[in-house]
Design an enzyme around this catalytic site. Structure first.
Site, short mmCIF file in Angstrom:
data_model
loop_
_atom_site.label_atom_id
_atom_site.label_comp_id
_atom_site.label_asym_id
_atom_site.label_seq_id
_atom_site.Cartn_x
_atom_site.Cartn_y
_atom_site.Cartn_z
N LEU A 130 0.85 -1.20 0.00
CA LEU A 130 0.00 0.00 0.00
C LEU A 130 0.88 1.24 0.00
O LEU A 130 0.67 2.17 0.78
CB LEU A 130 -0.92 0.00 1.24
N GLY A 132 1.31 3.88 -1.95
CA GLY A 132 0.68 5.18 -2.13
C GLY A 132 -0.13 5.61 -0.92
O GLY A 132 -0.15 6.79 -0.55
N TYR A 133 -0.79 4.66 -0.29
CA TYR A 133 -1.59 4.94 0.90
C TYR A 133 -0.72 5.49 2.03
O TYR A 133 -1.06 6.51 2.67
CB TYR A 133 -2.29 3.66 1.34
N TYR A 134 0.40 4.85 2.27
CA TYR A 134 1.26 5.29 3.37
C TYR A 134 1.94 6.63 3.06
O TYR A 134 2.15 7.45 3.98
CB TYR A 134 2.29 4.22 3.73
N LYS A 137 -0.79 9.15 3.88
CA LYS A 137 -0.97 9.30 5.33
C LYS A 137 0.20 10.06 5.95
O LYS A 137 0.02 10.91 6.84
CB LYS A 137 -1.13 7.93 5.99
#
Length: 216
Positions: A130, A132-134, A137
């Site tokens: 993940l 891109g997600y991290y 965030k």
């Protein structure tokens, strides 16, 4: 008693959060994307659903805050695992940043971010699946820390649908296999909102053996 807006109130953590906050006596505004979701809150005490569009303008967001006399904000929104990195950037990063700028425009100071454990650990991002997600965030958290708002950042470990325990551990180093029930993340955020000592702190939390209020 506060007027609290939960952004992402229809999410798996957010919906528990608004219900629990309402039971504490706060006036809770459940920020959702569509009025089709309003019916889910009709039986919750002290909860009023409102439209809050993370694709909207900063001015639109500030108007929601002022129209409802909001004095505390919780950001618990996410684009979801089925979307691509573009939506993650739009919602989890830019949407979050716009909501912070809108808070400053509306004169609101208190802002709680539900982030993710590992958001400061670049070595973990690529292997997580993940990436891109991290990234999103991480930089949303950075923007919040630099915003001048009275922030608290809550970073839970992997989320489960297990029953709540009311107990957590606050950790310094992420390790594999950690998880926490979504309801306990909601419990932790509720406690944070009622404890001014949590201002300008970051908490990385996972299931554990310590009572939430004792931890704080």
């Amino acid at each position: 008693m506060s007027n609290v807006l939960v952004i992402g109130a229809h999410g798996h953590v957010g919906i528990h959060m608004v219900e629990k906050l309402g039971k504490t006596g706060d006036n809770v505004f459940a920020g959702v994307r569509s009025d089709k979701q309003f019916a889910e809150y009709k039986d919750m005490a002290n909860v009023s659903p409102v439209i809050f569009d993370l694709n909207g303008t900063i001015e639109d967001m500030a108007k929601v805050y002022t129209d409802n006399a909001i004095d505390k904000i919780v950001f618990s929104a996410g684009s979801g695992g089925a979307t691509g990195d573009d939506q993650t950037l739009i919602i989890d990063l830019d949407g979050a940043v716009k909501s912070m700028l809108a808070a400053k425009q509306a004169g609101i100071t208190r802002y709680v971010m539900v982030s993710a454990m590992g958001a400061d650990d670049r070595s973990f991002w690529a292997e997580s699946g993940l990436h891109g997600y991290y990234i999103a965030k991480h930089y949303a958290d950075v923007e919040l820390r630099n915003s001048g708002l009275e922030y608290t950042i809550v970073r839970p470990s992997a989320l489960t649908n297990d029953e709540e325990t009311g107990k957590v551990d606050v950790i310094e180093q992420r390790v594999g296999g950690m998880n926490i029930p979504r309801k306990d993340v909601a419990n932790f955020v509720v406690a944070v909102l009622h404890d001014d000592k949590t201002v300008n702190h970051i908490y990385e939390i996972t299931s554990g053996s310590s009572d939430i209020n004792a931890v704080l």
